[in-house]
Motif scaffolding. Structure first.
Motif, PDB file in Angstrom:
ATOM      1  N   LEU A 205       0.804  -0.896  -0.496  1.00  0.00           N
ATOM      2  CA  LEU A 205       0.291   0.042  -0.113  1.00  0.00           C
ATOM      3  C   LEU A 205       1.038   1.667  -0.009  1.00  0.00           C
ATOM      4  O   LEU A 205       1.920   1.537   0.463  1.00  0.00           O
ATOM      5  CB  LEU A 205      -1.343   0.408   1.254  1.00  0.00           C
ATOM      6  N   VAL A 206       0.344   2.440  -1.109  1.00  0.00           N
ATOM      7  CA  VAL A 206       1.864   3.318  -0.757  1.00  0.00           C
ATOM      8  C   VAL A 206       1.010   5.007  -0.229  1.00  0.00           C
ATOM      9  O   VAL A 206       0.166   4.929  -1.129  1.00  0.00           O
ATOM     10  CB  VAL A 206       1.840   3.690  -2.589  1.00  0.00           C
ATOM     11  N   ASP A 236       7.223  17.979   2.108  1.00  0.00           N
ATOM     12  CA  ASP A 236       6.259  18.648   0.775  1.00  0.00           C
ATOM     13  C   ASP A 236       5.590  17.648   0.680  1.00  0.00           C
ATOM     14  O   ASP A 236       4.168  17.500   0.076  1.00  0.00           O
ATOM     15  CB  ASP A 236       6.653  19.667  -0.381  1.00  0.00           C
ATOM     16  N   MET A 237       6.288  16.553   0.253  1.00  0.00           N
ATOM     17  CA  MET A 237       6.109  15.335  -0.332  1.00  0.00           C
ATOM     18  C   MET A 237       6.633  14.133   0.345  1.00  0.00           C
ATOM     19  O   MET A 237       8.059  13.677   0.542  1.00  0.00           O
ATOM     20  CB  MET A 237       5.499  14.897  -2.092  1.00  0.00           C
ATOM     21  N   GLN A 238       6.141  13.028   0.842  1.00  0.00           N
ATOM     22  CA  GLN A 238       6.586  11.648   1.295  1.00  0.00           C
ATOM     23  C   GLN A 238       5.716  11.033   1.260  1.00  0.00           C
ATOM     24  O   GLN A 238       4.478  10.924   1.359  1.00  0.00           O
ATOM     25  CB  GLN A 238       6.859  11.959   3.280  1.00  0.00           C
ATOM     26  N   GLU A 239       6.804   9.524   0.773  1.00  0.00           N
ATOM     27  CA  GLU A 239       5.606   8.156   0.437  1.00  0.00           C
ATOM     28  C   GLU A 239       6.392   7.485   1.400  1.00  0.00           C
ATOM     29  O   GLU A 239       7.222   6.676   1.719  1.00  0.00           O
ATOM     30  CB  GLU A 239       6.230   7.806  -0.750  1.00  0.00           C
ATOM     31  N   ILE A 240       4.936   6.499   1.773  1.00  0.00           N
ATOM     32  CA  ILE A 240       4.714   5.844   2.867  1.00  0.00           C
ATOM     33  C   ILE A 240       4.409   4.233   1.660  1.00  0.00           C
ATOM     34  O   ILE A 240       3.630   3.985   1.827  1.00  0.00           O
ATOM     35  CB  ILE A 240       4.766   5.665   4.553  1.00  0.00           C
ATOM     36  N   VAL A 241       5.877   3.504   2.607  1.00  0.00           N
ATOM     37  CA  VAL A 241       5.134   2.010   1.420  1.00  0.00           C
ATOM     38  C   VAL A 241       4.685   0.530   2.965  1.00  0.00           C
ATOM     39  O   VAL A 241       5.843   0.971   3.455  1.00  0.00           O
ATOM     40  CB  VAL A 241       6.883   1.050   0.383  1.00  0.00           C
ATOM     41  N   ILE A 242       3.836   0.589   2.556  1.00  0.00           N
ATOM     42  CA  ILE A 242       3.339  -0.357   3.381  1.00  0.00           C
ATOM     43  C   ILE A 242       3.346  -2.047   3.280  1.00  0.00           C
ATOM     44  O   ILE A 242       1.919  -2.158   2.496  1.00  0.00           O
ATOM     45  CB  ILE A 242       1.502   0.145   4.642  1.00  0.00           C
ATOM     46  N   ALA A 243       4.129  -2.926   3.516  1.00  0.00           N
ATOM     47  CA  ALA A 243       3.624  -4.212   2.847  1.00  0.00           C
ATOM     48  C   ALA A 243       2.125  -5.019   3.518  1.00  0.00           C
ATOM     49  O   ALA A 243       1.295  -4.555   4.878  1.00  0.00           O
ATOM     50  CB  ALA A 243       4.477  -5.196   4.023  1.00  0.00           C
ATOM     51  N   LEU A 244       1.876  -5.544   2.790  1.00  0.00           N
ATOM     52  CA  LEU A 244       0.245  -5.937   3.500  1.00  0.00           C
ATOM     53  C   LEU A 244       0.203  -7.792   2.669  1.00  0.00           C
ATOM     54  O   LEU A 244       1.000  -8.026   1.617  1.00  0.00           O
ATOM     55  CB  LEU A 244      -0.910  -5.463   1.628  1.00  0.00           C
ATOM     56  N   GLU A 245      -0.391  -8.246   3.235  1.00  0.00           N
ATOM     57  CA  GLU A 245      -0.499  -9.850   3.408  1.00  0.00           C
ATOM     58  C   GLU A 245      -1.565 -10.131   3.155  1.00  0.00           C
ATOM     59  O   GLU A 245      -2.832  -9.806   3.990  1.00  0.00           O
ATOM     60  CB  GLU A 245       0.752 -10.061   4.737  1.00  0.00           C
ATOM     61  N   ASN A 246      -1.905 -11.036   2.747  1.00  0.00           N
ATOM     62  CA  ASN A 246      -3.708 -11.913   2.624  1.00  0.00           C
ATOM     63  C   ASN A 246      -4.358 -11.292   2.095  1.00  0.00           C
ATOM     64  O   ASN A 246      -5.803 -11.029   2.563  1.00  0.00           O
ATOM     65  CB  ASN A 246      -4.397 -12.142   3.906  1.00  0.00           C
ATOM     66  N   TYR A 247      -4.052 -10.074   1.640  1.00  0.00           N
ATOM     67  CA  TYR A 247      -5.255  -9.096   1.030  1.00  0.00           C
ATOM     68  C   TYR A 247      -6.067  -8.879  -0.721  1.00  0.00           C
ATOM     69  O   TYR A 247      -6.708  -8.626  -1.164  1.00  0.00           O
ATOM     70  CB  TYR A 247      -4.583  -7.709   0.590  1.00  0.00           C
ATOM     71  N   ALA A 248      -4.876  -9.926  -1.664  1.00  0.00           N
ATOM     72  CA  ALA A 248      -5.051 -10.127  -2.322  1.00  0.00           C
ATOM     73  C   ALA A 248      -5.456 -11.381  -2.179  1.00  0.00           C
ATOM     74  O   ALA A 248      -5.076 -12.727  -1.845  1.00  0.00           O
ATOM     75  CB  ALA A 248      -3.743  -9.963  -3.357  1.00  0.00           C
TER      76      ALA A 248
END
Length: 808
Positions: A205-206, A236-248
């Motif tokens: 999830l981004v 001004d802009m920051q991206e947080i990448v959250i790993a997902l498990e079992n959402y697909a």
């Protein structure tokens, strides 16, 4: 294959396919309702849901196949009976067993297919559905972040959004707490706005944040430095990448649930039975050895029959003795301890063995249930086909109601038998086949009744014992008190002989029976061979008499000395005649109170064989029923009672026949009451003022029904009404240059246009879609229901739709 067999097969296969898909659809909807909570909100694709429903529909085939067979067989033979096609086959000398024959082979084929469905398809479907259900349950719900509250639906993170724009997807006043290190609130990002998206594979999830601050706290301290380190970063802009498990949604291995009992076929179940049975035998043998050698018998040699031949079979208990009370108390305590130990050991053994017996019962039950679906389909055919032939109602009305009743019975018994067998209350054999054993006698009974043309759905058959009970109650009350109440107060001592033949007479006979009168005999015509098959037919009056166990006479000749002797031996006080033959004086003068007849007209008008028809043909607006005493001439005796009945403007013979039958039944009862009480006052008939055409109602002939187009349209309309539905008016028309003879069952008088008024009588006008107008000598006759040669009765639109003449 004979044409008849092909016709019956086509009549069955259409309803079978239709009802099969209808029942599958209904049961799939019920299946979907059970699992709807597991499917929604998971982001599942359309094809995954369709696969789930597809395998789910395969698991409900044990319910849908028997139900479709039952519904289709009832509908098929109900339609054949309702359209008189079944009657036509029987009249041609074809037995009901022969009519059933082609569909018996079809039912057998369905049963064979049902076996392969049970053994091959359903186990595979259960394996697939269990696997899909597991995979779906592992799939987490879609991420939907609410506004104004903290959202903890993402593992390791807590989010809060103050507001959002649903059109752009932009979120405002965003807070993101990172709890992945499990050290509390040490990482926080606050932003004015942000957007969220998932990667195409749904594995991450981004979170893109705009114009905010990131706070990071080092939650580490020691004895020297107890302060915390806080890091603040503006962005001004920051991206947080959250790993997902079992959402697909991800499929697991295909055979994950292949060892489930419901997912095993016969070969696999047999293998499981042998393996588990062998283990069960080993455990049982081990337990027996432990009981015999390790637990309770101190000397195993006691089991050796070669050494204990001389021992007594009964042990003398009075030889047990102890030197003092304490020893005896210790022995009792030891015995109690041994018994408790034995009980605990047996309970432990039972739990151990139950692990095997429970699954053995389930395996045996499922093994046998592979065959029950086939039996159910075959038995349901032999319930549905006879039922359809008996009730003679097609469509989806009555068949659905009757099918539902039998199917609920089957389903309840089947589920109960399965549960009882699984719990060990009954054997697996009985549990698997108990539903078939319950339905089999019903199928045999209905098949037997249908071949005998039984009227088991005639309410009179079941009301008769009740009526007889109240009749006996009335007799007892009158014997004790001399009075009765209501209809039961009528004179049971009055002995009546009833004479009649058609359905019109049954209403009057039924009224007398229901009224509590003593019918000592019924006279009707002998049985005759009818139809091309020359099958013996019985009169409706005879059928009623047999159902109600009334004495029956069927003389060939009313002057036969033997018949007259039997009639005289009945010692009747009164004869009642409704729609019967002309009686000789030796008959009608026999009873002391005389003989009266019910006639379907207001005598002296329309004396003769067809008073109802001629009253309509002559345009009468009122008719009625009359009871009169018989004399030497036809319908000329003294009138007892009359009841007027209005003829409705467009009423035909069939409708008026039914209303006069009902009025006549009441009038017969009224006449017998009056004769029994002595209050009847016969009055001679006066025919002096009657017009000649209203005097007699001669027997109908084919010439009577011929439509002469030179006549008056109103008169022709009355002729059609007076002969509908039987024998039917007929005439020849020329339409589109083709001459065709039609039977006309319904028509009306129409206004003539200038073109029609100028045409010659017999000219046909039609738009080839909705009407047929025939020019008469005076006026226009509009044909609304008709029958062409070798065709069924139909409305004019249907006739024109199939007309092959020239089109306008």
């Amino acid at each position: 294959m004979k044409r008849l067999d092909l016709f019956i097969l086509k009549s069955f296969l259409g309803p079978f396919v239709m009802t099969f898909f209808i029942t599958v659809f209904i049961l799939v909807m019920q299946f979907l309702w059970l699992y709807i909570d597991e499917l929604v909100g998971k982001g599942l694709s359309f094809w995954v849901i369709m696969e789930f429903l597809g395998w789910g529909s395969a698991t409900i085939l044990p319910l849908s196949m028997p139900l479709a067979t039952l519904l289709a067989s009832i509908m098929t033979f109900g339609n054949l009976g309702e359209n008189n096609e079944l009657l036509a086959m029987k009249a041609a000398g074809i037995s009901l067993q022969r009519i059933f024959l082609p569909l018996i082979f079809v039912a057998f084929a369905i049963s064979v297919a049902a076996f392969f469905v049970s053994n091959n398809l359903i186990p595979l479907a259960y394996n697939k559905i269990y696997t899909l259900q597991y995979d779906i349950s592992r799939t987490k719900d879609e991420i939907k972040i609410p506004t104004g509250t903290f959202y903890n639906g993402i593992d390791g993170y807590s989010l809060r959004v103050n507001s959002s724009n649903k059109e752009t997807g932009m979120m405002y006043d965003v807070m993101v707490y990172n709890h992945t290190q499990n050290k509390g609130n040490i990482s926080l990002a606050v932003a004015d706005s942000g957007m969220i998206r998932s990667t195409p594979d749904k594995k991450a999830l981004v979170f893109t944040l705009y114009h905010g601050v990131s706070y990071e706290e080092n939650n580490v301290r020691n004895s020297v430095d107890t302060s915390y380190t806080l890091q603040q970063v503006d962005f001004d802009m920051q991206e947080i990448v959250i790993a997902l498990e079992n959402y697909a949604f991800q499929k697991s291995e295909e055979d994950r649930y292949g060892n489930e009992i419901m997912a095993r076929n016969l070969e696999q179940l047999s293998h499981d039975r042998d393996s588990l049975g062998s283990l069960y035998q080993d455990v049982s043998m081990k337990q027996r050895k432990e009981v015999a050698y390790d637990l309770y018998i101190d000397k195993a040699s006691q089991l050796d029959t070669a050494k204990n031949k001389g021992l007594d079979s009964v042990f003398p208990l009075d030889t047990l003795s102890w030197s003092d009370a304490q020893r005896e108390l210790d022995a009792v305590d030891q015995a109690i301890s041994s018994v408790q130990k034995a009980i605990q050991t047996m309970q432990s053994y039972h739990r151990e063995v139950n692990q095997y017996t429970y699954y053995l019962r389930r395996i045996d039950l499922e093994y046998l249930r592979k065959f029950t679906l086939s039996f159910a389909c075959f038995i349901f055919f032999f319930i549905g086909a006879p039922l359809g032939a008996i009730i003679r109602k097609g469509g989806l009305g009555t068949p659905v109601i009757v099918s539902a009743l039998f199917f609920v019975l089957y389903w309840v018994v089947d589920i109960s038998g399965k549960k009882l067998a699984r719990d060990g209350v009954i054997s697996p054999e009985l549990g698997a086949f108990i539903s078939s054993l319950v339905l089999l006698p019903i199928g045999v009974f209905l098949t037997w009744k249908s071949t005998k043309d039984s009227s088991i759905f005639n309410i009179e058959t079941y009301l008769l014992p009740v009526k007889k009970f109240f009749a006996r109650l009335s007799m007892r009350k009158k014997h004790e008190t001399g009075t009765t109440d209501g209809s039961l107060s009528r004179n049971r001592k009055l002995r009546i002989v009833f004479m009649g033949t058609p359905e019109f007479a049954v209403g009057s006979l039924s009224a007398l029976v229901d009224g509590g009168y003593n019918i000592v005999g019924v006279v009707t015509v002998p049985d005759r061979k009818t139809g091309r098959g020359q099958k013996t037919g019985t009169s409706p009056v005879k059928d009623y008499a047999l159902v109600h166990s009334l004495p029956l006479l069927q003389p060939e000749s009313l002057k036969d000395p033997g018949f007259l002797g039997e009639l005289r031996a009945l010692e009747a006080d009164l004869f009642v005649v409704v729609a019967f033959r002309m009686l000789p004086k030796a008959v009608w003068s026999m009873p002391p109170m005389g003989t009266f007849n019910l006639h379907a007209s207001l005598l002296p008008a329309y004396r003769g064989a067809a008073p109802i028809n001629w009253a309509i043909i002559n345009g009468e607006t009122r008719t009625g029923v009359t009871t009169f005493l018989l004399d030497e001439h036809m319908d000329t005796g003294a009138v007892l009672f009359q009841q007027e009945v209005d003829i409705l403007p467009d009423e035909d013979f069939g409708s008026l026949y039914g209303r006069l039958m009902k009025a006549g039944s009441a009038l017969v009862l009224k006449t017998v009451d009056a004769l029994a009480s002595g209050s009847a006052e016969p009055k001679a008939q006066d025919s002096g003022s009657l017009a000649p055409e209203r005097m007699i109602a001669p027997k109908l002939s084919r010439e009577t029904g011929l439509l002469d187009w030179s006549g008056n349209a109103e008169s022709l309309h009355n002729l059609v009404r007076g002969l509908s539905p039987k024998p039917g008016a007929h005439g020849t028309i020329v339409m589109d240059g083709q001459e065709v003879e039609l039977k006309i069952y319904a028509a009306s008088v129409a206004e003539a246009t200038e073109e029609q008024a100028a045409a010659a009588p017999g000219t046909v006008f039609t738009d080839h879609r909705s009407y047929i107008h025939v020019r008469c000598g005076t006026g226009i006759l509009s044909v609304t229901e008709l029958q062409a040669p070798a065709k069924k009765r139909m409305d004019v639109r249907s006739f024109l739709a199939g007309w092959r003449g020239a089109r306008g």
